[in-house]
Design a protein around this motif. Structure first.
Motif, PDB file in Angstrom:
ATOM      1  N   ASP A   1      11.111   9.897   7.296  1.00  0.00           N
ATOM      2  CA  ASP A   1       9.999   9.435   6.462  1.00  0.00           C
ATOM      3  C   ASP A   1      10.041   9.970   5.028  1.00  0.00           C
ATOM      4  O   ASP A   1       9.110   9.763   4.258  1.00  0.00           O
ATOM      5  N   ARG A   2      11.122  10.630   4.672  1.00  0.00           N
ATOM      6  CA  ARG A   2      11.255  11.147   3.311  1.00  0.00           C
ATOM      7  C   ARG A   2      11.221   9.993   2.302  1.00  0.00           C
ATOM      8  O   ARG A   2      11.858   8.968   2.473  1.00  0.00           O
ATOM      9  N   ASN A   3      10.458  10.171   1.231  1.00  0.00           N
ATOM     10  CA  ASN A   3      10.364   9.201   0.135  1.00  0.00           C
ATOM     11  C   ASN A   3       9.798   7.852   0.564  1.00  0.00           C
ATOM     12  O   ASN A   3      10.020   6.838  -0.099  1.00  0.00           O
ATOM     13  N   TYR A   4       9.047   7.837   1.659  1.00  0.00           N
ATOM     14  CA  TYR A   4       8.385   6.595   2.062  1.00  0.00           C
ATOM     15  C   TYR A   4       7.310   6.237   1.049  1.00  0.00           C
ATOM     16  O   TYR A   4       6.522   7.082   0.614  1.00  0.00           O
ATOM     17  N   TRP A   5       7.258   4.981   0.662  1.00  0.00           N
ATOM     18  CA  TRP A   5       6.217   4.462  -0.228  1.00  0.00           C
ATOM     19  C   TRP A   5       6.037   2.991   0.079  1.00  0.00           C
ATOM     20  O   TRP A   5       7.004   2.245   0.136  1.00  0.00           O
ATOM     21  N   ARG A   6       4.824   2.586   0.323  1.00  0.00           N
ATOM     22  CA  ARG A   6       4.564   1.199   0.665  1.00  0.00           C
ATOM     23  C   ARG A   6       3.398   0.673  -0.174  1.00  0.00           C
ATOM     24  O   ARG A   6       2.301   1.238  -0.183  1.00  0.00           O
ATOM     25  N   ASP A   7       3.660  -0.405  -0.893  1.00  0.00           N
ATOM     26  CA  ASP A   7       2.611  -1.136  -1.586  1.00  0.00           C
ATOM     27  C   ASP A   7       2.022  -2.130  -0.593  1.00  0.00           C
ATOM     28  O   ASP A   7       2.684  -3.093  -0.200  1.00  0.00           O
ATOM     29  N   VAL A   8       0.776  -1.892  -0.175  1.00  0.00           N
ATOM     30  CA  VAL A   8       0.162  -2.739   0.846  1.00  0.00           C
ATOM     31  C   VAL A   8      -0.695  -3.815   0.181  1.00  0.00           C
ATOM     32  O   VAL A   8      -1.832  -4.067   0.583  1.00  0.00           O
ATOM     33  N   GLY A   9      -0.123  -4.474  -0.813  1.00  0.00           N
ATOM     34  CA  GLY A   9      -0.873  -5.446  -1.587  1.00  0.00           C
ATOM     35  C   GLY A   9      -1.022  -6.797  -0.937  1.00  0.00           C
ATOM     36  O   GLY A   9      -1.817  -7.617  -1.394  1.00  0.00           O
ATOM     37  N   THR A  10      -0.269  -7.072   0.132  1.00  0.00           N
ATOM     38  CA  THR A  10      -0.400  -8.342   0.840  1.00  0.00           C
ATOM     39  C   THR A  10      -0.728  -8.078   2.304  1.00  0.00           C
ATOM     40  O   THR A  10      -0.501  -6.978   2.822  1.00  0.00           O
ATOM     41  N   LEU A  11      -1.232  -9.105   2.973  1.00  0.00           N
ATOM     42  CA  LEU A  11      -1.584  -8.953   4.386  1.00  0.00           C
ATOM     43  C   LEU A  11      -0.366  -8.642   5.239  1.00  0.00           C
ATOM     44  O   LEU A  11      -0.430  -7.813   6.156  1.00  0.00           O
ATOM     45  N   ASP A  12       0.777  -9.275   4.926  1.00  0.00           N
ATOM     46  CA  ASP A  12       1.979  -8.993   5.708  1.00  0.00           C
ATOM     47  C   ASP A  12       2.466  -7.567   5.479  1.00  0.00           C
ATOM     48  O   ASP A  12       2.893  -6.891   6.425  1.00  0.00           O
ATOM     49  N   ALA A  13       2.414  -7.084   4.231  1.00  0.00           N
ATOM     50  CA  ALA A  13       2.808  -5.696   3.953  1.00  0.00           C
ATOM     51  C   ALA A  13       1.850  -4.722   4.630  1.00  0.00           C
ATOM     52  O   ALA A  13       2.269  -3.679   5.152  1.00  0.00           O
ATOM     53  N   PHE A  14       0.572  -5.054   4.629  1.00  0.00           N
ATOM     54  CA  PHE A  14      -0.436  -4.223   5.291  1.00  0.00           C
ATOM     55  C   PHE A  14      -0.143  -4.126   6.786  1.00  0.00           C
ATOM     56  O   PHE A  14      -0.172  -3.037   7.372  1.00  0.00           O
ATOM     57  N   TYR A  15       0.168  -5.256   7.396  1.00  0.00           N
ATOM     58  CA  TYR A  15       0.500  -5.269   8.828  1.00  0.00           C
ATOM     59  C   TYR A  15       1.784  -4.489   9.096  1.00  0.00           C
ATOM     60  O   TYR A  15       1.837  -3.650  10.007  1.00  0.00           O
TER      61      TYR A  15
END
Length: 412
Positions: free
Chosen positions: A256-270
């Motif tokens: 999980d090192r350097n994990y970064w998630r832009d949850v700007g869409t429903l699919d990314a959020f899921y």
């Protein structure tokens, strides 16, 4: 030598249109995530874990639940002068609400007058990651530059989604060019298939920030930190780069090192929820050396009842929050928020279920996001027939995730 004073500003006024209907009644930073958290908790946890305990959160769009969450959850020692304070748009300098992230800071310069910090840490409120901001602040101070921008390595194919940073060939810690969502760009010298994307995290010397947003306020611009303030300093050769790749967070694993998630869409959020539940998570919520803080207390433990083989209450490969009752149903590959009830012979599979949802007997939920207080009636199903889901008024994403708005009742 006295320790430099740092004020943290969290930009939390985002409308989050691409997350509709989850943002129909709340600001994007207030959207629940990972069972018991809100999106804003990840930014705030990074800030306080980094040692910065004077924090303001600039809010605007449908901010009631966000303001309430911050006020009830994020309380620190007033004896030591520490605080996390939500600050709504106040029209202090005219009749306009915040016109952009730079304008939000410009309209809130009174906060700098009150705190008089040496440096200002600025970050967004709706990404999922762990980051020790103190390492970025230290590099900023050592550089002597007025601005430092955090960059993260992303696939070159995603360049059109981000502000793309091109580092100086003579100094890898300085930005030579900043391209806003380019259709084409060069890859990194050491990784041609990757680019450095702006994370939307900045450290600025307080006087430089004040001057920049004041100048920007007088210009006809979008009044945006990434779109206007960063290029302003890049053009002067005065913008520094902090590569997130080298950020060291206690307790991080190679996975999980350097994990970064832009949850700007429903699919990314899921998808980001699916990252949480594997045996070795892509993003590990169980790192107690860099905890994610939130406000759920006083809830009973989760309960699993009925042990009969035809009526077995069980959950596998899932996150189950406090207060959940799984009463003779099954939960597979899912994330359940507090006070969810899954009744006998029902099935919840590969889904994200917010607080206080009730799944009736013999009901089926598959690859769905259910907002708070949804009721799935006995024998009903959601996520199986997408055309039927659309006909009922539910959102179905490009990747086939059905999203049910807050408080809806799903009938047979």
């Amino acid at each position: 030598m006295a320790k430099p004073s740092v004020l943290a500003i969290v930009l939390a006024g985002g409308e989050g249109k691409r997350l509709m209907p989850l943002t129909e009644e709340r600001a994007k930073p207030a959207v629940p995530f990972g069972g018991i958290y809100r999106l804003v908790d990840f930014a705030l946890s990074n800030i306080v874990n980094s040692g910065y305990l004077r924090v303001v959160v600039l809010t605007q769009y449908k901010s009631h639940s966000l303001d309430r969450h911050i006020s009830k959850t994020w309380r620190m020692s007033t004896l030591l002068g520490n605080y996390v304070a939500p600050v709504p748009a106040q029209q202090r300098l005219g009749k306009n609400w915040f016109l952009g992230s730079a304008d939000a800071i410009y309209q809130s310069l009174n906060l700098l007058d009150d705190e008089r910090p040496d440096y200002v840490l600025i970050c967004g409120a709706d990404n999922i990651y762990r980051m020790d901001f103190s390492q970025m602040v230290d590099q900023h101070i050592d550089s002597g530059l007025p601005l430092t921008v955090a960059g993260i390595r992303r696939p070159k194919s995603e360049a059109h989604q981000f502000g793309v940073i091109q580092a100086s060939k003579s100094d890898p810690h300085k930005i030579e060019q900043f391209l806003e969502k380019p259709s084409e760009c060069e890859g990194l010298p050491d990784s041609p298939d990757e680019i450095l994307a702006s994370m939307g995290n900045y450290v600025m010397t307080a006087d430089a920030l004040r001057e920049a947003v004041t100048i920007d306020a007088e210009e006809d611009t979008a009044h945006d930190m990434g779109g206007n303030i960063v290029p302003f300093f890049v053009e002067q050769g005065q913008a520094g780069l902090y590569d997130f790749t080298y950020n060291e967070v206690p307790g991080a694993t190679d996975r999980d090192r350097n994990y970064w998630r832009d949850v700007g869409t429903l699919d990314a959020f899921y998808d980001s929820h699916q990252d949480l539940i594997s045996v070795t998570p892509v993003f590990n919520l169980y790192n107690d050396k860099w905890p994610v803080y939130t406000g759920y207390t006083g809830l009973p433990p989760a309960k699993f009842v009925y042990g009969h083989r035809e009526r077995l209450g069980h959950a596998l490969d899932s996150i189950i929050s406090p207060g959940v009752i799984i009463s003779g149903g099954e939960v597979l590959g899912s994330v359940l928020g507090p006070h969810v009830r899954v009744n006998s012979w029902s099935s919840v599979r590969e889904s994200v279920v917010f607080d206080s949802v009730n799944v009736g007997r013999n009901a089926t939920v598959v690859r769905a996001i259910l907002d708070k207080n949804v009721v799935v009636e006995e024998g009903a199903h959601v996520g199986i027939d997408h055309e039927y889901d659309r006909a009922r008024g539910f959102t179905v994403t490009d990747n086939g995730i059905t999203v049910v708005p807050k408080g809806w009742r799903i009938t047979r």
